[in-house]
Design an enzyme around this catalytic site. Structure first.
Site: not given
Length: 232
Positions: A13, A53, A80, A156, A160
Site C-alpha cells: 500500500l 525504522d 503507513n 492486529y 488498529k
C-alpha cells in the site's frame, strides 16, 4: 508543490500510494526500514529514499533531521508502516507478541508524528493520515455480512482500534493540522499473503483521497474507498 512522507513505502500500500501521489504531482519521500529495498523502490518511482525504522527512536529522529536538512518541510505525513502479528488462538499470545505489534502499529505512529510535527507546522496546509483498518471497528467486526467479522487477529485488530482512537485524539488536540484515518479494505498485500480481493490501487483510494483534499475539509474522520465508515 506538495511534499509527502510515507512510512513503510517500499512495497504494498505504501508503494502504491507513493506511485499515485507522484503521478498527481507530489514530491514523495519514501520511508522504509530496509535500505536496499527502500532505495530500489524510491529509484524506480522517482522518489527520494529516507531510512526509517518506526520502532527505533534514533532512526525516527534521524529521518526527521534528514528531511529537515533536504526539504525543510512536509505537507502530508502518511503513517503507513504496519505489521499483522499472530492470528488465531489468543490463548497462545505472549506479552512480547503484543509489544511487537503495538510497537509498529501504534507506538511507531506516535514516534513518527512527534518527530515530524515541526516539519508539518511549516506547511500552510498540514495533513496527517493514519493507515488504520476496518478490523479495528467494533461495528464492522460484528457485522456478519463483512469478511472482517470472520477473522481472528487479536493483536492486529486491537492495535488498529487503538490507532483510530489515537487519530481522534490528535484531531482534537492538533487544531492546526488535519488528522484522519484511512481503511484500505481487504487488499491483496504481503500482510495477508495476497488473499485480499482488492488491488493495491483500490486499497489506496482512501489514502490518496485524504492526501489530496482541499484545505477546508474536516479532521477526525475514518474513511474507506466508499466514504465514511463507523468507528464503534
Amino acid at each position: 508543490m506538495t511534499t509527502t512522507f510515507i512510512t513503510g513505502a517500499n512495497k504494498g500500500l505504501g508503494h502504491e500510494t507513493a506511485r499515485r501521489l507522484i503521478a498527481l504531482g507530489h514530491t514523495v519521500i519514501l520511508g522504509a526500514r530496509d535500505p536496499e529495498r527502500g532505495a530500489t523502490a524510491a529509484s524506480a518511482l522517482g522518489a527520494r529514499f529516507v531510512r526509517i525504522d518506526v520502532t527505533d527512536d534514533a532512526s525516527v529522529a534521524a529521518a526527521a533531521s534528514d528531511v529537515a536538512a533536504h526539504e525543510g518541510v512536509i505537507d502530508v505525513l502518511i503513517n503507513n508502516a504496519g505489521v499483522h502479528g499472530p492470528h488465531g488462538d489468543p490463548g497462545e499470545l505472549t506479552g512480547p507478541d503484543a509489544l511487537g505489534v503495538f510497537d509498529v502499529n501504534v507506538f511507531g505512529v506516535v514516534r513518527t508524528t512527534t518527530a515530524f510535527l515541526p516539519l508539518l507546522r511549516r506547511s500552510p496546509d498540514p495533513v496527517i493520515i493514519n493507515v488504520s483498518s476496518g478490523m479495528g471497528s467494533l461495528a464492522i467486526t460484528h457485522d456478519p455480512t463483512r469478511i472482517e467479522s470472520s477473522v481472528i487477529a487479536p493483536l492486529y485488530t486491537a492495535s488498529k482500534a487503538a490507532l483510530t482512537m489515537l487519530t481522534t485524539q490528535y484531531a482534537k488536540a492538533l487544531k492546526d493540522i488535519r488528522v484522519n484515518a484511512a481503511d484500505p479494505g481487504y487488499t491483496a498485500t504481503d500482510l495477508n499473503a495476497h488473499t485480499g480481493p482488492q488491488t493495491v490501487t483500490e486499497g489506496t483510494d482512501a489514502i490518496v483521497h485524504l492526501a489530496t483534499e482541499p484545505p477546508d475539509t474536516p479532521s477526525g474522520r475514518f474513511l474507506d474507498r466508499t466514504g465514511p465508515i463507523p468507528w464503534s
